[in-house]
Design a protein around this motif. Sequence first.
Motif, PDB file in Angstrom:
ATOM      1  N   ILE A 125      64.513 104.897  47.974  1.00 19.42           N
ATOM      2  CA  ILE A 125      65.343 104.418  46.864  1.00 19.42           C
ATOM      3  C   ILE A 125      64.605 104.782  45.579  1.00 19.42           C
ATOM      4  O   ILE A 125      63.792 104.009  45.056  1.00 19.42           O
ATOM      5  N   VAL A 126      64.896 105.967  45.067  1.00 16.94           N
ATOM      6  CA  VAL A 126      64.141 106.497  43.930  1.00 16.94           C
ATOM      7  C   VAL A 126      64.412 105.684  42.668  1.00 16.94           C
ATOM      8  O   VAL A 126      63.528 105.543  41.818  1.00 16.94           O
ATOM      9  N   SER A 127      65.616 105.139  42.524  1.00 17.00           N
ATOM     10  CA  SER A 127      65.927 104.323  41.346  1.00 17.00           C
ATOM     11  C   SER A 127      64.988 103.123  41.261  1.00 17.00           C
ATOM     12  O   SER A 127      64.550 102.751  40.168  1.00 17.00           O
ATOM     13  N   LYS A 128      64.682 102.518  42.386  1.00 17.54           N
ATOM     14  CA  LYS A 128      63.766 101.388  42.421  1.00 17.54           C
ATOM     15  C   LYS A 128      62.355 101.820  42.010  1.00 17.54           C
ATOM     16  O   LYS A 128      61.663 101.130  41.251  1.00 17.54           O
ATOM     17  N   LEU A 129      61.930 102.973  42.508  1.00 20.60           N
ATOM     18  CA  LEU A 129      60.616 103.509  42.153  1.00 20.60           C
ATOM     19  C   LEU A 129      60.525 103.750  40.647  1.00 20.60           C
ATOM     20  O   LEU A 129      59.535 103.377  39.999  1.00 20.60           O
ATOM     21  N   LEU A 130      61.556 104.370  40.088  1.00 19.65           N
ATOM     22  CA  LEU A 130      61.557 104.675  38.657  1.00 19.65           C
ATOM     23  C   LEU A 130      61.560 103.398  37.823  1.00 19.65           C
ATOM     24  O   LEU A 130      60.868 103.306  36.795  1.00 19.65           O
ATOM     25  N   ALA A 131      62.335 102.403  38.252  1.00 21.32           N
ATOM     26  CA  ALA A 131      62.363 101.124  37.533  1.00 21.32           C
ATOM     27  C   ALA A 131      60.979 100.469  37.538  1.00 21.32           C
ATOM     28  O   ALA A 131      60.524  99.950  36.514  1.00 21.32           O
ATOM     29  N   SER A 132      60.291 100.513  38.672  1.00 18.53           N
ATOM     30  CA  SER A 132      58.950  99.925  38.764  1.00 18.53           C
ATOM     31  C   SER A 132      57.966 100.657  37.865  1.00 18.53           C
ATOM     32  O   SER A 132      57.112 100.043  37.214  1.00 18.53           O
ATOM     33  N   MET A 133      58.091 101.979  37.793  1.00 21.87           N
ATOM     34  CA  MET A 133      57.202 102.771  36.940  1.00 21.87           C
ATOM     35  C   MET A 133      57.404 102.428  35.473  1.00 21.87           C
ATOM     36  O   MET A 133      56.433 102.308  34.707  1.00 21.87           O
ATOM     37  N   MET A 134      58.660 102.261  35.063  1.00 15.70           N
ATOM     38  CA  MET A 134      58.950 101.928  33.662  1.00 15.70           C
ATOM     39  C   MET A 134      58.388 100.559  33.294  1.00 15.70           C
ATOM     40  O   MET A 134      57.815 100.379  32.218  1.00 15.70           O
ATOM     41  N   CYS A 135      58.579  99.602  34.178  1.00 18.99           N
ATOM     42  CA  CYS A 135      58.072  98.249  33.906  1.00 18.99           C
ATOM     43  C   CYS A 135      56.543  98.246  33.877  1.00 18.99           C
ATOM     44  O   CYS A 135      55.928  97.591  33.035  1.00 18.99           O
ATOM     45  N   LYS A 136      55.926  98.993  34.788  1.00 15.61           N
ATOM     46  CA  LYS A 136      54.465  99.048  34.841  1.00 15.61           C
ATOM     47  C   LYS A 136      53.895  99.721  33.596  1.00 15.61           C
ATOM     48  O   LYS A 136      52.825  99.348  33.093  1.00 15.61           O
ATOM     49  N   ALA A 137      54.616 100.713  33.066  1.00 15.13           N
ATOM     50  CA  ALA A 137      54.136 101.423  31.875  1.00 15.13           C
ATOM     51  C   ALA A 137      54.132 100.519  30.655  1.00 15.13           C
ATOM     52  O   ALA A 137      53.379 100.762  29.704  1.00 15.13           O
ATOM     53  N   GLY A 138      55.000  99.501  30.643  1.00 17.10           N
ATOM     54  CA  GLY A 138      55.000  98.568  29.523  1.00 17.10           C
ATOM     55  C   GLY A 138      56.354  98.316  28.889  1.00 17.10           C
ATOM     56  O   GLY A 138      56.442  97.649  27.854  1.00 17.10           O
ATOM     57  N   LEU A 139      57.425  98.817  29.490  1.00 24.03           N
ATOM     58  CA  LEU A 139      58.762  98.577  28.944  1.00 24.03           C
ATOM     59  C   LEU A 139      59.103  97.091  29.037  1.00 24.03           C
ATOM     60  O   LEU A 139      58.875  96.451  30.069  1.00 24.03           O
ATOM     61  N   THR A 140      59.644  96.531  27.949  1.00 22.07           N
ATOM     62  CA  THR A 140      59.980  95.108  27.934  1.00 22.07           C
ATOM     63  C   THR A 140      61.483  94.850  27.942  1.00 22.07           C
ATOM     64  O   THR A 140      61.904  93.714  28.122  1.00 22.07           O
ATOM     65  N   HIS A 141      62.294  95.894  27.735  1.00 18.61           N
ATOM     66  CA  HIS A 141      63.752  95.727  27.685  1.00 18.61           C
ATOM     67  C   HIS A 141      64.352  97.112  27.886  1.00 18.61           C
ATOM     68  O   HIS A 141      63.751  98.123  27.498  1.00 18.61           O
ATOM     69  N   LEU A 142      65.527  97.167  28.492  1.00 23.52           N
ATOM     70  CA  LEU A 142      66.193  98.452  28.722  1.00 23.52           C
ATOM     71  C   LEU A 142      67.636  98.387  28.261  1.00 23.52           C
ATOM     72  O   LEU A 142      68.359  97.442  28.584  1.00 23.52           O
ATOM     73  N   ILE A 143      68.041  99.397  27.493  1.00 27.18           N
ATOM     74  CA  ILE A 143      69.447  99.578  27.119  1.00 27.18           C
ATOM     75  C   ILE A 143      69.923 100.854  27.783  1.00 27.18           C
ATOM     76  O   ILE A 143      69.336 101.931  27.592  1.00 27.18           O
TER      77      ILE A 143
END
Length: 465
Positions: A125-143
Amino acid sequence: MFCVTSSEIGAIMNITKGGLVLFSANSNSSCMELSKRIAERLGVEMGKVQVYQEPNRETRVQIQESVRGKDVFIIQTVSKDVNTTIMELLIMVYACKTSCAKSIIGVIPYFPYSKQCKMRKRGSIVSKLLASMMCKAGLTHLITMDLHQKEIQGFFNIPVDNLRASPFLLQYIQEEIPDYRNAVIVAKSPASAKRWNMVDQILNTDGLPSSMVKQDLMFEVVSIVKSLLAKRLFFIQEAFCLTIPKLFGITLLSAVKQGLCVKEVIQAKVGDARVRTDSSGHAGLPVARRGLDPWLRLDAEGIAVIHGEAQDAESDMVDGRHSPPTAKNVAAIHPSLEIPMLIPKEKPPITVVGDVGGRIAIIVDDIIDDVDSFLAAAETLKERGAYKIFVMATHGLLSSDAPRLIEESAIDEVVVTNTIPHEIQKLQCPKIKTVDISMILSEAIRRIHNGESMSYLFRNIGLDD
């Protein structure tokens, strides 16, 4: 649904508070057009940053102004090199995090890898992997906008605002298609029919019922249909059990306003219908007698459903249809091992549920990339009598030979938003038109920065959308 006029948005767009920084994470200049439009609407300058590729293809990001204690909005539109786009975003997010930004909001109109949101055989499930990477990098909100599956929001542990492009596509229909009242919305699948049902209602009715009244009526219709099923008064395919009641919601609402009983209306009209069976012997959709029962015509509210798939769909190899082993392979496992013979699933042929004869057909979907399925649907609609065919989608990837195939097809026009840059494709195919969605993205940024409610951007959005 909503459509916002320029005068209305002018009143809404107050000057933003201080402490907002707007960055574009693209190294490709063709991808920065949307960022410039958003900055212009907000009345701010783009932040100073350098994003480029080293000779060894490594991505380097250099932020050239202070972001300490500020709300940083990083706009990233996806280019053809999607993996480079992702790395640019992740590196910039991490750079802002280490520079002590107060909050880091990613503005990603098209979320990449969104089609890979389910487990396929031995895939991931690549979408899950990408979401985890974004959150780990420091993203606090997504539009973002029109996720391929709304459940992708659950992959994040940060707030996600999944905006809708349908109001702008609806506005295009009303302004650019003169005879739009004679249009029929053609959903690519029964599932997408629910999403676009409200668009159809706005196109074909003068007044839109309130969401609460509509929902109450739908629950009543569904319960009545289920009771009729139990009494064997009415046969219907299970896949359409929740779709069909929505297709004549406005008609039933009118009947209720006139003092008629919903149950009596359905029973009376269903009683006049004959039932057809499909090739598998299962009970099919009720077919109204021509000229006797317009209530049961599936196009009564101006919507049709494409059912089935093209026989050469590229999804064959990833959705498990070819997973059962052949008899030769089974025997090779062990001579004494008896395994029941498995037959791969067969795809139903493309059919249209609903009447499109003499009408404008508008095929709707969230993504248009490989256009083979759209071309097959357009050919089927032409054979069924549609005299003009439009294709509308939020995200126009238009990969490979899509522009050439569209130009040579029966499709009259393809309308997409500018969530993804496609200027080159427009030069190759004049049928491709663009709808600007920078207005809603800039308003979302302004509201988040000012701490205002986002509900205004989601008003009149149905539960199924």
